[in-house]
Enzyme design. Structure first.
Site, PDB file in Angstrom:
ATOM      1  CB  SER A  20     -20.930   1.096  18.582  1.00 27.37           C
ATOM      2  OG  SER A  20     -19.740   0.356  18.657  1.00 27.37           O
ATOM      3  CE1 TYR A  47     -24.338  -3.767  18.270  1.00 23.32           C
ATOM      4  CE2 TYR A  47     -22.020  -3.406  17.738  1.00 23.32           C
ATOM      5  CZ  TYR A  47     -23.141  -3.111  18.497  1.00 23.32           C
ATOM      6  OH  TYR A  47     -23.060  -2.140  19.475  1.00 23.32           O
ATOM      7  CE  LYS A  95     -25.437  -0.259  18.405  1.00 26.51           C
ATOM      8  NZ  LYS A  95     -26.591   0.039  19.264  1.00 26.51           N
TER       9      LYS A  95
HETATM   10  P1  NAD Z   1     -26.864  -5.112  27.115  1.00 25.57           P
HETATM   11  O1  NAD Z   1     -27.123  -6.310  26.288  1.00 25.57           O
HETATM   12  O2  NAD Z   1     -26.386  -5.323  28.511  1.00 25.57           O
HETATM   13  O3  NAD Z   1     -28.162  -4.177  27.162  1.00 25.57           O
HETATM   14  C1  NAD Z   1     -29.084  -4.118  26.097  1.00 25.57           C
HETATM   15  C2  NAD Z   1     -30.459  -4.371  26.688  1.00 25.57           C
HETATM   16  O4  NAD Z   1     -31.433  -4.306  25.667  1.00 25.57           O
HETATM   17  C3  NAD Z   1     -30.577  -5.764  27.326  1.00 25.57           C
HETATM   18  O5  NAD Z   1     -31.028  -5.591  28.638  1.00 25.57           O
HETATM   19  C4  NAD Z   1     -31.585  -6.498  26.451  1.00 25.57           C
HETATM   20  O6  NAD Z   1     -32.368  -7.405  27.206  1.00 25.57           O
HETATM   21  C5  NAD Z   1     -32.381  -5.333  25.889  1.00 25.57           C
HETATM   22  N1  NAD Z   1     -33.017  -5.588  24.590  1.00 25.57           N
HETATM   23  C6  NAD Z   1     -32.436  -6.074  23.462  1.00 25.57           C
HETATM   24  N2  NAD Z   1     -33.329  -6.126  22.463  1.00 25.57           N
HETATM   25  C7  NAD Z   1     -34.506  -5.661  22.968  1.00 25.57           C
HETATM   26  C8  NAD Z   1     -35.796  -5.479  22.427  1.00 25.57           C
HETATM   27  N3  NAD Z   1     -36.087  -5.793  21.169  1.00 25.57           N
HETATM   28  N4  NAD Z   1     -36.762  -4.980  23.232  1.00 25.57           N
HETATM   29  C9  NAD Z   1     -36.492  -4.673  24.516  1.00 25.57           C
HETATM   30  N5  NAD Z   1     -35.298  -4.820  25.082  1.00 25.57           N
HETATM   31  C10 NAD Z   1     -34.300  -5.314  24.310  1.00 25.57           C
HETATM   32  O7  NAD Z   1     -25.843  -4.198  26.307  1.00 25.57           O
HETATM   33  P2  NAD Z   1     -25.051  -2.890  26.771  1.00 25.57           P
HETATM   34  O8  NAD Z   1     -23.608  -3.232  26.781  1.00 25.57           O
HETATM   35  O9  NAD Z   1     -25.678  -2.288  27.957  1.00 25.57           O
HETATM   36  O10 NAD Z   1     -25.299  -1.985  25.493  1.00 25.57           O
HETATM   37  C11 NAD Z   1     -26.345  -1.041  25.434  1.00 25.57           C
HETATM   38  C12 NAD Z   1     -26.342  -0.399  24.063  1.00 25.57           C
HETATM   39  O11 NAD Z   1     -25.050   0.178  23.822  1.00 25.57           O
HETATM   40  C13 NAD Z   1     -26.558  -1.393  22.907  1.00 25.57           C
HETATM   41  O12 NAD Z   1     -27.347  -0.749  21.931  1.00 25.57           O
HETATM   42  C14 NAD Z   1     -25.175  -1.644  22.382  1.00 25.57           C
HETATM   43  O13 NAD Z   1     -25.182  -1.980  21.018  1.00 25.57           O
HETATM   44  C15 NAD Z   1     -24.513  -0.299  22.603  1.00 25.57           C
HETATM   45  N6  NAD Z   1     -23.047  -0.374  22.741  1.00 25.57           N
HETATM   46  C16 NAD Z   1     -22.498  -1.238  23.640  1.00 25.57           C
HETATM   47  C17 NAD Z   1     -21.118  -1.324  23.746  1.00 25.57           C
HETATM   48  C18 NAD Z   1     -20.467  -2.323  24.675  1.00 25.57           C
HETATM   49  O14 NAD Z   1     -19.320  -2.695  24.441  1.00 25.57           O
HETATM   50  N7  NAD Z   1     -21.123  -2.744  25.744  1.00 25.57           N
HETATM   51  C19 NAD Z   1     -20.314  -0.518  22.951  1.00 25.57           C
HETATM   52  C20 NAD Z   1     -20.909   0.358  22.047  1.00 25.57           C
HETATM   53  C21 NAD Z   1     -22.292   0.421  21.952  1.00 25.57           C
HETATM   54  C1  WQD Z   2     -10.835  -5.672  22.762  1.00 24.66           C
HETATM   55  C2  WQD Z   2      -9.447  -6.228  22.464  1.00 24.66           C
HETATM   56  C3  WQD Z   2      -9.481  -8.138  21.019  1.00 24.66           C
HETATM   57  C4  WQD Z   2     -11.489 -10.872  23.759  1.00 24.66           C
HETATM   58  C5  WQD Z   2     -16.311  -4.755  20.555  1.00 24.66           C
HETATM   59  C6  WQD Z   2     -17.282  -4.530  19.440  1.00 24.66           C
HETATM   60  C7  WQD Z   2     -17.646  -3.083  19.366  1.00 24.66           C
HETATM   61  C8  WQD Z   2     -18.113  -2.553  20.721  1.00 24.66           C
HETATM   62  C9  WQD Z   2     -17.172  -2.907  21.807  1.00 24.66           C
HETATM   63  C10 WQD Z   2     -20.463  -2.666  20.789  1.00 24.66           C
HETATM   64  C11 WQD Z   2      -9.262  -6.618  20.996  1.00 24.66           C
HETATM   65  C12 WQD Z   2      -8.948  -8.505  22.379  1.00 24.66           C
HETATM   66  C13 WQD Z   2     -10.907  -9.750  23.202  1.00 24.66           C
HETATM   67  C14 WQD Z   2     -10.685 -11.993  24.077  1.00 24.66           C
HETATM   68  C15 WQD Z   2      -8.767 -10.793  23.264  1.00 24.66           C
HETATM   69  N1  WQD Z   2     -19.361  -3.129  21.101  1.00 24.66           N
HETATM   70  N2  WQD Z   2      -9.565  -9.720  22.955  1.00 24.66           N
HETATM   71  N3  WQD Z   2      -9.344 -11.902  23.823  1.00 24.66           N
HETATM   72  O1  WQD Z   2     -13.469  -5.693  19.585  1.00 24.66           O
HETATM   73  O2  WQD Z   2     -12.798  -3.409  20.487  1.00 24.66           O
HETATM   74  O3  WQD Z   2     -15.147  -3.992  20.305  1.00 24.66           O
HETATM   75  O4  WQD Z   2     -16.900  -4.302  21.771  1.00 24.66           O
HETATM   76  O5  WQD Z   2     -20.698  -1.760  20.037  1.00 24.66           O
HETATM   77  O6  WQD Z   2     -18.631  -3.000  18.417  1.00 24.66           O
HETATM   78  O7  WQD Z   2     -16.695  -4.925  18.223  1.00 24.66           O
HETATM   79  O8  WQD Z   2     -13.797  -5.092  22.046  1.00 24.66           O
HETATM   80  O9  WQD Z   2     -13.513  -6.301  24.147  1.00 24.66           O
HETATM   81  O10 WQD Z   2     -14.088  -7.616  22.075  1.00 24.66           O
HETATM   82  O11 WQD Z   2     -11.810  -6.593  22.280  1.00 24.66           O
HETATM   83  O12 WQD Z   2      -7.551 -10.754  23.046  1.00 24.66           O
HETATM   84  O13 WQD Z   2     -11.163 -13.023  24.561  1.00 24.66           O
HETATM   85  O14 WQD Z   2      -9.277  -7.433  23.219  1.00 24.66           O
HETATM   86  O15 WQD Z   2      -8.792  -8.827  20.008  1.00 24.66           O
HETATM   87  O16 WQD Z   2      -7.938  -6.304  20.655  1.00 24.66           O
HETATM   88  P1  WQD Z   2     -13.712  -4.579  20.521  1.00 24.66           P
HETATM   89  P2  WQD Z   2     -13.377  -6.478  22.688  1.00 24.66           P
END
Ligand code: NAD
Ligand code: WQD
Length: 356
Positions: free
Chosen positions: A133, A157, A161
């Site tokens: 991430s 979190y 990562k």
């Molecule tokens: P999500 O929560 O929709 O998907 C994650 C899935 O993993 C879920 O379906 C959950 O049920 C499953 N899961 C969690 N723990 C588990 C376990 N111990 N065993 C089996 N299944 C398990 O999230 P997402 O947005 O699809 O994210 C997927 C990956 O990408 C995550 O690792 C997340 O940290 C990473 N990521 C997400 C974002 C974002 O903003 N969505 C950004 C950067 C990185």
């Molecule tokens: C985006 C912008 C907030 C909600 C997070 C995780 C990061 C990654 C992606 C997994 C910021 C603003 C948000 C709200 C707002 N996830 N905001 N009102 O913070 O860039 O990243 O998600 O890895 O680890 O930290 O994304 O969508 O939460 O925020 O004003 O109700 O929107 O302050 O500027 P962020 P976000």
């Protein structure tokens, strides 16, 4: 070119938001896919719909409701399939919750990953794509963020990562047969253009666009904008929003790299972003335009831990993965609204079935 005909890919967390979109692309490209997910933050309906969208290729999808930390179940699955590679999405991802429940996050994300790597090694499956991430860049000193930037964690979190990235580097160092790609996603947004699959967070959304989407369908009264005094064009935070379909494509590109350039890949990291920064107010305006809905706003102070401006350097992924995001915020908002308007309560179908 990857011959997908005989390739079976294990996708952990494949029922989740990014996972379900990636599983669909894999099926459409002819891969066989085995998903494991404990459904903690997902619905099995997502995978039923993925299989439908994939048409006749939908038959190549197998689902196991398994927790990654259940070593015996994982062993059984690895014993009954020969996986060419693993795409590892499974993990908990809510920043605020991770501050409240750090041990839950360390247990789920770290123990889950270590168990997976151990079982993979035991079954001689040593190709991995991991969901990292942009959170590992913290509050970057400058933008765009290149893959070489110093890394830090501002919450448990993010620390999971960072630690998993380090574990992967160590595992490769100890055994160069491992081929690992770490993908640092920026801010995934949007849904499949069919409007049939999309993001369906449990509880109150943490992220901007899922929150906006719930305001638009009447589930929340207004959006709180966190911070209006940032040194940005309109005072609100700037991020690199990326269409989830582009992100899913990035995983196919990473898989291709693992096969085609196997001898050159060790443990390599790539940003998946668009390289463009968009403010909170610009995102809200783009969504209002796409949906025709007014999003009432309440302005508040900064959210603790938030960075001012974060966006990706994209050159490395473009050059080495031959992947580039195709969609802009207009398409992200169009597809997000298409999904939200067709599924205002997500996969649950009604408020009674939903999480809130
Ligand atoms: P999500 O929560 O929709 O998907 C994650 C899935 O993993 C879920 O379906 C959950 O049920 C499953 N899961 C969690 N723990 C588990 C376990 N111990 N065993 C089996 N299944 C398990 O999230 P997402 O947005 O699809 O994210 C997927 C990956 O990408 C995550 O690792 C997340 O940290 C990473 N990521 C997400 C974002 C974002 O903003 N969505 C950004 C950067 C990185
Ligand atoms: C985006 C912008 C907030 C909600 C997070 C995780 C990061 C990654 C992606 C997994 C910021 C603003 C948000 C709200 C707002 N996830 N905001 N009102 O913070 O860039 O990243 O998600 O890895 O680890 O930290 O994304 O969508 O939460 O925020 O004003 O109700 O929107 O302050 O500027 P962020 P976000």
């Amino acid at each position: 070119m990857v011959s997908a005909l005989v390739r079976t890919i294990l996708v952990t967390g494949g029922a989740g938001y990014i996972g379900s979109h990636t599983v669909l692309q894999l099926l459409q490209q002819g891969f066989r896919v085995v998903v494991i997910d404990n459904l903690d933050n997902a619905s099995q309906v997502a995978l039923i719909r993925v299989a439908e969208l994939a048409g006749h290729n939908g038959a190549n999808l197998v689902f196991h409701k398994v927790d990654l930390r259940d070593r015996h179940a994982l062993e059984d699955i690895f014993s009954s399939h020969r996986f060419e590679a693993v795409i590892h999405f499974a993990g908990l991802k809510a920043v605020g919750e991770s501050v409240q429940k750090p041990l839950l996050y360390y247990d789920n994300n770290l123990i889950g990953t270590i168990t997976l790597l151990e079982v993979m090694a035991a079954h001689r499956c040593k190709k991995l794509v991991f969901s990292s991430s942009a959170t590992v860049y913290g509050w970057p000193k400058e933008v765009p963020c290149t893959e070489e930037f110093p890394l830090c964690a501002t919450n448990p979190y993010g620390r999971t990562k960072l630690v998993i990235e380090d574990i992967c580097r160590d595992v490769h160092r100890s055994d160069p047969e491992w081929k690992i790609i770490l993908l640092r996603y920026f801010n995934p947004v949007g849904a499949h253009p069919s409007g049939y699959i999309g993001e369906d967070p449990c509880g109150i959304p943490n992220n901007l666009m899922p929150y906006v989407q719930q305001v638009a369908v009447g589930r929340r009264p207004h959006l709180t904008v966190y911070g209006t005094d940032y040194n940005t064009k309109d005072g609100t935070g700037v991020r690199d929003y990326i269409h989830v379909v582009d992100l899913a494509d990035g995983h196919i590109a990473a898989l291709r790299k693992l096969y085609e350039d196997s001898d050159k890949i060790g443990c390599e990291v790539y940003n998946l972003g668009t390289g463009k920064g968009t403010s909170v107010l610009e995102m809200v305006a783009a969504f209002e335009k796409a949906s025709g809905k007014k999003i009432p706003l309440v302005f508040a102070g900064r959210r603790p831990g938030d960075a001012e401006i974060v966006y990706a350097a994209t050159a490395k992924a473009e050059k080495e993965l031959k992947w580039k995001a195709k969609y802009g915020v207009e398409e992200m908002c169009r597809d997000l609204w298409n999904w939200a308007s067709k599924n205002p309560y997500g996969y649950a179908g009604s408020p009674e079935d939903g999480s809130n």
